[in-house]
Design a protein around this motif. Structure first.
Motif, mmCIF file in Angstrom:
data_model
loop_
_atom_site.group_PDB
_atom_site.id
_atom_site.type_symbol
_atom_site.label_atom_id
_atom_site.label_comp_id
_atom_site.label_asym_id
_atom_site.label_seq_id
_atom_site.Cartn_x
_atom_site.Cartn_y
_atom_site.Cartn_z
ATOM 1 N N ALA A 77 0.795 -1.220 0.000
ATOM 2 C CA ALA A 77 0.000 0.000 0.000
ATOM 3 C C ALA A 77 0.830 1.274 0.000
ATOM 4 N N ALA A 78 2.003 1.233 0.623
ATOM 5 C CA ALA A 78 2.842 2.432 0.686
ATOM 6 C C ALA A 78 3.529 2.633 -0.665
ATOM 7 N N GLU A 79 3.299 3.760 -1.285
ATOM 8 C CA GLU A 79 3.811 4.003 -2.634
ATOM 9 C C GLU A 79 5.332 3.902 -2.680
ATOM 10 N N GLY A 80 5.830 3.039 -3.560
ATOM 11 C CA GLY A 80 7.261 2.889 -3.764
ATOM 12 C C GLY A 80 7.976 2.067 -2.709
ATOM 13 N N ALA A 81 7.269 1.615 -1.678
ATOM 14 C CA ALA A 81 7.943 0.909 -0.580
ATOM 15 C C ALA A 81 8.485 -0.442 -1.014
ATOM 16 N N LEU A 82 7.695 -1.197 -1.763
ATOM 17 C CA LEU A 82 8.160 -2.515 -2.210
ATOM 18 C C LEU A 82 9.361 -2.370 -3.140
ATOM 19 N N GLU A 83 9.281 -1.417 -4.038
ATOM 20 C CA GLU A 83 10.369 -1.212 -4.983
ATOM 21 C C GLU A 83 11.651 -0.797 -4.250
ATOM 22 N N ALA A 84 11.517 0.026 -3.218
ATOM 23 C CA ALA A 84 12.684 0.438 -2.443
ATOM 24 C C ALA A 84 13.287 -0.738 -1.693
ATOM 25 N N ASP A 133 -4.025 -17.081 1.156
ATOM 26 C CA ASP A 133 -3.322 -17.354 -0.086
ATOM 27 C C ASP A 133 -4.312 -17.100 -1.208
ATOM 28 N N GLY A 134 -4.525 -15.802 -1.483
ATOM 29 C CA GLY A 134 -5.567 -15.426 -2.430
ATOM 30 C C GLY A 134 -5.070 -14.509 -3.521
ATOM 31 N N TRP A 135 -5.906 -13.568 -3.905
ATOM 32 C CA TRP A 135 -5.633 -12.720 -5.057
ATOM 33 C C TRP A 135 -4.352 -11.917 -4.883
ATOM 34 N N PHE A 136 -4.114 -11.388 -3.687
ATOM 35 C CA PHE A 136 -2.933 -10.552 -3.485
ATOM 36 C C PHE A 136 -1.643 -11.365 -3.578
ATOM 37 N N THR A 137 -1.632 -12.568 -3.025
ATOM 38 C CA THR A 137 -0.405 -13.367 -3.056
ATOM 39 C C THR A 137 -0.205 -14.059 -4.400
ATOM 40 N N ARG A 138 -1.298 -14.402 -5.071
ATOM 41 C CA ARG A 138 -1.173 -15.147 -6.323
ATOM 42 C C ARG A 138 -1.126 -14.251 -7.560
ATOM 43 N N LYS A 139 -1.705 -13.063 -7.475
ATOM 44 C CA LYS A 139 -1.788 -12.183 -8.645
ATOM 45 C C LYS A 139 -1.050 -10.862 -8.439
ATOM 46 N N GLN A 140 -1.473 -10.113 -7.421
ATOM 47 C CA GLN A 140 -0.947 -8.766 -7.264
ATOM 48 C C GLN A 140 0.534 -8.736 -6.890
ATOM 49 N N LEU A 141 0.935 -9.555 -5.932
ATOM 50 C CA LEU A 141 2.346 -9.561 -5.517
ATOM 51 C C LEU A 141 3.262 -10.007 -6.656
ATOM 52 N N PRO A 142 2.983 -11.134 -7.354
ATOM 53 C CA PRO A 142 3.831 -11.492 -8.500
ATOM 54 C C PRO A 142 3.879 -10.404 -9.565
ATOM 55 N N ARG A 160 3.610 -7.151 -9.085
ATOM 56 C CA ARG A 160 4.463 -6.065 -8.593
ATOM 57 C C ARG A 160 5.936 -6.460 -8.635
ATOM 58 N N LEU A 161 6.221 -7.710 -8.319
ATOM 59 C CA LEU A 161 7.605 -8.177 -8.381
ATOM 60 C C LEU A 161 8.128 -8.141 -9.810
ATOM 61 N N ALA A 162 7.306 -8.580 -10.753
ATOM 62 C CA ALA A 162 7.721 -8.567 -12.156
ATOM 63 C C ALA A 162 7.954 -7.146 -12.640
ATOM 64 N N ALA A 163 7.077 -6.227 -12.229
ATOM 65 C CA ALA A 163 7.227 -4.831 -12.642
ATOM 66 C C ALA A 163 8.498 -4.212 -12.085
ATOM 67 N N ALA A 164 8.974 -4.751 -10.948
ATOM 68 C CA ALA A 164 10.206 -4.254 -10.341
ATOM 69 C C ALA A 164 11.435 -4.988 -10.874
ATOM 70 N N GLY A 165 11.247 -5.831 -11.887
ATOM 71 C CA GLY A 165 12.364 -6.564 -12.474
ATOM 72 C C GLY A 165 12.813 -7.754 -11.656
ATOM 73 N N GLN A 166 11.921 -8.272 -10.803
ATOM 74 C CA GLN A 166 12.273 -9.389 -9.925
ATOM 75 C C GLN A 166 11.508 -10.650 -10.319
ATOM 76 N N ASN A 167 11.567 -10.998 -11.606
ATOM 77 C CA ASN A 167 10.889 -12.214 -12.060
ATOM 78 C C ASN A 167 11.463 -13.469 -11.414
ATOM 79 N N GLY A 168 12.710 -13.409 -10.975
ATOM 80 C CA GLY A 168 13.334 -14.573 -10.352
ATOM 81 C C GLY A 168 13.121 -14.677 -8.870
ATOM 82 N N ALA A 169 12.385 -13.731 -8.283
ATOM 83 C CA ALA A 169 12.123 -13.794 -6.839
ATOM 84 C C ALA A 169 11.331 -15.054 -6.514
ATOM 85 N N ARG A 170 11.642 -15.652 -5.386
ATOM 86 C CA ARG A 170 10.959 -16.873 -4.973
ATOM 87 C C ARG A 170 9.962 -16.557 -3.872
#
Length: 242
Positions: A51-58, A75-84, A86-96
């Motif tokens: 929710a905090a703007e730019g916090a995940l990217e930082a 284990d729902g929409w945020f963990t299966r859709k939104q979080l992946p 956001r990670l991809a948008a931050a260039g972290q496709n390899g994050a586990r």
């Protein structure tokens, strides 16, 4: 020596946060990450909310494919859709991404111990007491209730309490309904952080039901949680090929 950017040596703990007032939960995640880091000294651990703007990217900045621990109960929409996403948008496709906190196998023991300690401190016999698990649920995303039901079944199987019932804030069975005339009982919020639902909706629902039993803090704020997360991260690190 492994560097902080090594995927085996970095982790980010991520929670949903509050869009209306993001900073209190952002500070809570930072503090949680610091406490986890003291238990895994070889690991860089950071915390952020969505929710905090730019916090995940930082938090992800300078890391290479870190472990991501979702500090979510469902284990729902945020963990299966939104979080992946956001990670991809931050260039972290390899994050586990690991299983969320609400599905962590070690959580059941913590829930049981916490409920038993509270019941005994209140002079309640667990065998004659109902344990009420208060959870979020969702009227839109059908999988949001799965981990809560799984936790309730596991706690019931432990056999400590007379019964274990689950009440939700945003879907039936609603918390106010399951706590009416429930007899001796205590309420354990199946939530990760102390925020709006815990501070307002749960007390309102319990008051509407005339519930007068002990109400615990949300399980995610328990003092043993940093150790639980650290143990999960350590186990995962041991499973990562060198």
């Amino acid at each position: 020596m492994a560097q902080a950017t090594d995927p085996r040596r970095a982790a980010v703990i991520v929670a949903h946060g509050s869009p209306k007032n993001p900073q209190p939960q952002e500070r809570a995640l930072t503090a949680l990450a610091e406490r986890v880091a003291t238990r895994v000294p070889s690991l860089t651990v950071r915390g952020a909310t969505l929710a905090a703007e730019g916090a995940l990217e930082a938090a992800l900045d300078g890391l290479n494919a870190p472990l991501v621990y979702p500090f979510f109960m469902a284990d729902g929409w945020f963990t299966r859709k939104q979080l992946p996403r956001r990670l991809a948008a931050a260039g972290q496709n390899g994050a586990r991404c690991l299983a969320p906190f609400g599905a962590d196998p070690a959580l059941i023991d913590l829930l049981a111990r916490t409920a038993l300690d509270t019941a005994r401190a209140a002079g309640l016999s667990p065998a004659n007491t109902t344990l009420v698990l208060a959870a979020h649920g969702s009227g839109r995303h059908g999988s949001s209730d799965v981990t809560a039901w799984q936790a309730a079944r596991a706690l019931s199987a432990c056999g400590h309490f007379r019964q274990v019932v689950t009440g939700f804030i945003e879907q039936p069975p609603f918390l106010a309904d399951v706590t009416r005339r429930v007899g001796p009982a205590l309420c354990l919020p199946f939530f990760s952080l102390r925020a709006g639902h815990v501070l307002e909706d749960i007390p309102d629902a319990l008051a509407a039901a005339g519930f007068d039993g002990p109400v615990l803090p949300p399980i995610g704020t328990h003092g043993d949680v940093p150790g639980l997360i650290a143990a999960t991260l350590t186990k995962t690190l041991q499973e990562v090929p060198q």
